[in-house]
Design a protein around this motif. Structure first.
Motif: not given
Length: 631
Positions: A62-74
C-alpha cells in the motif's frame, strides 16, 4: 500465486515489491515506459497474462500503490487498455480506490485531460466499477457547488474538476441519469450560483458551461439552460468532452461502398423535387389576364438617386444639450441622438460654458439611459463624462465620489463612476504632447525624379541596395523627440479623486454592501485606487495617499475573493512605485515591515496564481528599494 503453463507454480509478489520500490524512488517513467507497452501487447488475447498483470499490481504494498497506479493511468493509451491491465483493482484494494477516486480527482489538478479520460473511462467499463463512477460524480459535484471551494481553490483546479464532471456525465446511461436526476439538479443550481457570484470572468464562464451541460443531460426533452458568453478554446474543449463517444461503444460506421451508394441515391432527390416544383400546372387564360391586371410593371418608379438624408442639427450650447437630454418628447429622438454624438466635442470646445453647469451635466450623464439603438452609446456617454470631469475636475469629482456611496444606484452605475474617474485621471496626469524630431528639418540629399516613372523607381531601388550593401552602420539610433513641457493637471486634484473613495468602504447601505455580497464592486474599487495611486506620482498629496492606501490594504488583506486580493497587491505595487523612497522609510517603516511579512505568506500559501505572482513582484520591488538605499 499464478499457474504458469509448464506445470510450475510461482509467486510474483517479489516482482511487485521491486516494481513498487523502483517507482517510489523516482524511476517510474523508465520502468513503466517499458513495462506498460509490453504488458499491453501480451494481454490483448491471453487471459493468463491478464491475470498475471492483475496479480502484479495487486501485490504492490500500500505504501507504494499510489505511484504504481498513477504510472499505469498516465501511460495507458486508452481506457480499455487500462481496464485490461488493472482489472477490478479499485474494488479489491482500498488504497488503490482512494488514489483513483479521491487523490487524483479531488486533491490534485496537474494531470492532463488524457489522464482524466483514461481514469473515468476505466471506472465506466465494468459493472462492478460503475457504482464508483456515480460516487465520484457526486463528490465532484459537491466540490464544484461549494462556495468555499470556489473562493479558495485556484482557477486551474476549477477547470480540472469541470473537465472531470463533464467526462463523468458523458459515460452515464439513461437509467443512471434518471436515478440521480434530482441530485444533479440541486448541485447544478447551487454550483451555478457560486460561480456566477465570482468576480473572475473565467470562473463565471466555467460555471455556465458546466450548468449548460448538466441541464442538457437531465432535460433531454424539455428546455435547457443557455447562457450568453464568448466561446474560446477552453469552452470548446469542455463541450467536446461531453459529446465524445466512448471507445468501448463507438457507433459503427457504414462501409465506403454503402455510403457512396446511399449518397448516390439521395443526391438526385433534390433536383427531382425542384423539377416537379417548376413543372407546375398550366396557367389558364383567366389567370393570365388577372396576372396582367395585377402587374405593377406599368408604373414608373420615382427617381430617388438625388435624395439626401435629412441631418438633424445638434445643439450648439451646453444648456440646450441638457434640455434635449432631459426631455421626454418622442419626436425629439433624432435630436437626442445628434446631441449624444456631439456632446463630447462641444464640452471640450466650450470649457467656460461647461464649468457653469458642470455638476448638472455630470448628473444628467450619470442617469442617462439609451432611448434608441445608438451604436456605441456607452462609449459616447463615457467620453462625454470624462470630458466634463477633465474640464471642471474639483466639483465634478466631488459629486461623482459622493454618489458612489449614495443610495438608489445600481452596481453598474457605481462601476461607471469608477471607470470615468480612472479615464479622467489618466488624461489629466498624462497630457497630450506634440513632439518635434530634431532631424525633421534637415535636408536630405535627393534627386528630383519625374513622378510615375517605373524606370526611375527601379533605378532608385538599385542605388539604395548598393549603398546599403557597402555601408557599415555601427548604431542607427532613434530620432529624438522633444517633449513640450506642461504642468501636471492631476497634481492639484488627486486628493479629490482618491480620498472620498477610500473613506466609507466599511459602511454598509441598504442596497450596497462592499464587504458583503457586492465584492465585485469592491474589487473594482481596489483596482481603481491602485491606478489613482500610480497616476499620482510626483504629486504633492502622494505621501498622504500612500499612507491611507496602506491602511486600507491592511484592513482587507485577508479577503476571501481572489479578485479583491489581486487589487490589494496592485495597490502595494503602485505605492512602492509612486511614493518617494525617503518618504516610505520616514513615514511607513513599521507598516512596510509588516507588509513584507504578509507578502511572504501570500507568495507561499495563496491559492491564486496571480496573487502569488504579484506578491513576488512586490517583494522584488522592496528588495530593489533596499539595494538603492544601500548604494
Amino acid at each position: 500465486v499464478c499457474f504458469i503453463p509448464g506445470g510450475l507454480d510461482c509467486s510474483i509478489s517479489f516482482v511487485s515489491h521491486v516494481l513498487g520500490k523502483v517507482c517510489i524512488h523516482g524511476r517510474q517513467k523508465e520502468i513503466l515506459g517499458v513495462l506498460v507497452p509490453r504488458l499491453t501487447d501480451l494481454t490483448k488475447s491471453d487471459c493468463i497474462w491478464q491475470r498475471i498483470c492483475w496479480r502484479l499490481v495487486e501485490c504492490v504494498p500500500d505504501r507504494w500503490m499510489e505511484t504504481v497506479v498513477l504510472g499505469f493511468v498516465q501511460r495507458a493509451p486508452r481506457a480499455d487498455v487500462l481496464s485490461r491491465l488493472l482489472g477490478n483493482l479499485v474494488v479489491k484494494n482500498k488504497k488503490a480506490q482512494f488514489v483513483v477516486t479521491q487523490k487524483i480527482l479531488l486533491l490534485q489538478y496537474g494531470h492532463t485531460t488524457a489522464v482524466l479520460q483514461n481514469l473515468l473511462g476505466y471506472l465506466s467499463l465494468d459493472g462492478l466499477r460503475r457504482p464508483l463512477l456515480l460516487k465520484v460524480l457526486q463528490e465532484l459535484l459537491e466540490t464544484w457547488s461549494s462556495s468555499s471551494a470556489v473562493k479558495h481553490s485556484p482557477a486551474e483546479q476549477q477547470l480540472y474538476i469541470s473537465k472531470a464532471i463533464l467526462l463523468c456525465l458523458s459515460h452515464l446511461t439513461e437509467p443512471e441519469i434518471e436515478s440521480c436526476r434530482q441530485d444533479l439538479l440541486t448541485s447544478m443550481m447551487q454550483g451555478m450560483k457560486c460561480h456566477l457570484d465570482s468576480s473572475l470572468p473565467r470562473l463565471r464562464r466555467l460555471g455556465m458551461v458546466v450548468a449548460e451541460s448538466i441541464s442538457l443531460k437531465i432535460n433531454t426533452e424539455g428546455p435547457v439552460l443557455k447562457f450568453e458568453y464568448e466561446d474560446d478554446d477552453e469552452t470548446r474543449e469542455l463541450k467536446s468532452l461531453l459529446v465524445q463517444t466512448p471507445s468501448s461503444c463507438a457507433v459503427p460506421s457504414l462501409p465506403d461502398d454503402d455510403r457512396s451508394e446511399k449518397a448516390g441515391v439521395a443526391l438526385p432527390l433534390v433536383p427531382e423535387s425542384n423539377e416537379k416544383s417548376h413543372a407546375a400546372a398550366p396557367v389558364t387564360p383567366d389567370e393570365e389576364s388577372d396576372a396582367e391586371l395585377d402587374s405593377d410593371d406599368d408604373f414608373i418608379p420615382y427617381d430617388m438617386s438625388e435624395d439626401k438624408e435629412l441631418k438633424i442639427k445638434a445643439p450648439v450650447y451646453i444648456r440646450d444639450c441638457i434640455e434635449v437630454l432631459t426631455g421626454s418628447r418622442s419626436e425629439d429622438v433624432d435630436k437626442w441622438e445628434a446631441t449624444v454624438k456631439a456632446l463630447e466635442s462641444l464640452v471640450r470646445k466650450n470649457p467656460a460654458a461647461t464649468r457653469e453647469v458642470s455638476v448638472e451635466l455630470a448628473k444628467v450623464l450619470l442617469h442617462l439611459e439609451e432611448k434608441t439603438c445608438i451604436e456605441g452609446f456607452v462609449e459616447l456617454r463615457q467620453r462625454a463624462q470624462v470630458a466634463v470631469l477633465t474640464t471642471d475636475p474639483i466639483p465634478v469629482a466631488k459629486y461623482l465620489t459622493s454618489q458612489f456611496y449614495s443610495l438608489n444606484y445600481s452596481l453598474c452605475q457605481r462601476m461607471d463612476i469608477l471607470d470615468v474617474l480612472i479615464l479622467a485621471a489618466r488624461e489629466l496626469s498624462c497630457p497630450k504632447f506634440h513632439g518635434k524630431s530634431k532631424h525633421s528639418g534637415a535636408q536630405k540629399p535627393c534627386i528630383q525624379l519625374l513622378p510615375g516613372s517605373d524606370s526611375s523607381k527601379d533605378w532608385r531601388r538599385i542605388v539604395d541596395e548598393r549603398i546599403k550593401s557597402k555601408t557599415r552602420r555601427f548604431d542607427t539610433g532613434q530620432s529624438r523627440v522633444e517633449l513640450v513641457s506642461c504642468p501636471n493637471k492631476f497634481n492639484s486634484v488627486a486628493g479629490y479623486f482618491f480620498f472620498p473613495l477610500i473613506q466609507h468602504f466599511d459602511r454598509p447601505l441598504t442596497t450596497f454592501d462592499l464587504l458583503g455580497e457586492d465584492h465585485l464592486v469592491l474589487g473594482r474599487l481596489v483596482h481603481t485606487l491602485a491606478i489613482l495611486m500610480y497616476l499620482a506620482v510626483n504629486t504633492v498629496a502622494v505621501t498622504a495617499m500612500g499612507k491611507a492606501l496602506l491602511e486600507f490594504v491592511w484592513a482587507l488583506r485577508f479577503h476571501t475573493d481572489s479578485y479583491v486580493r489581486q487589487g490589494l497587491l496592485s495597490c502595494i505595487s503602485s505605492l512602492l512605485l509612486s511614493v518617494p523612497t525617503e518618504r516610505i522609510l520616514a513615514d511607513m517603516t513599521d507598516e512596510l515591515l509588516e507588509t513584507q511579512s504578509w507578502l511572504g505568506d501570500v507568495m507561499e500559501k495563496d491559492p491564486d496564481g496571480d496573487c502569488r505572482r504579484l506578491a513576488l513582484q512586490n517583494l522584488l520591488l522592496m528588495e530593489n528599494l533596499k539595494k538603492k538605499l544601500e548604494a
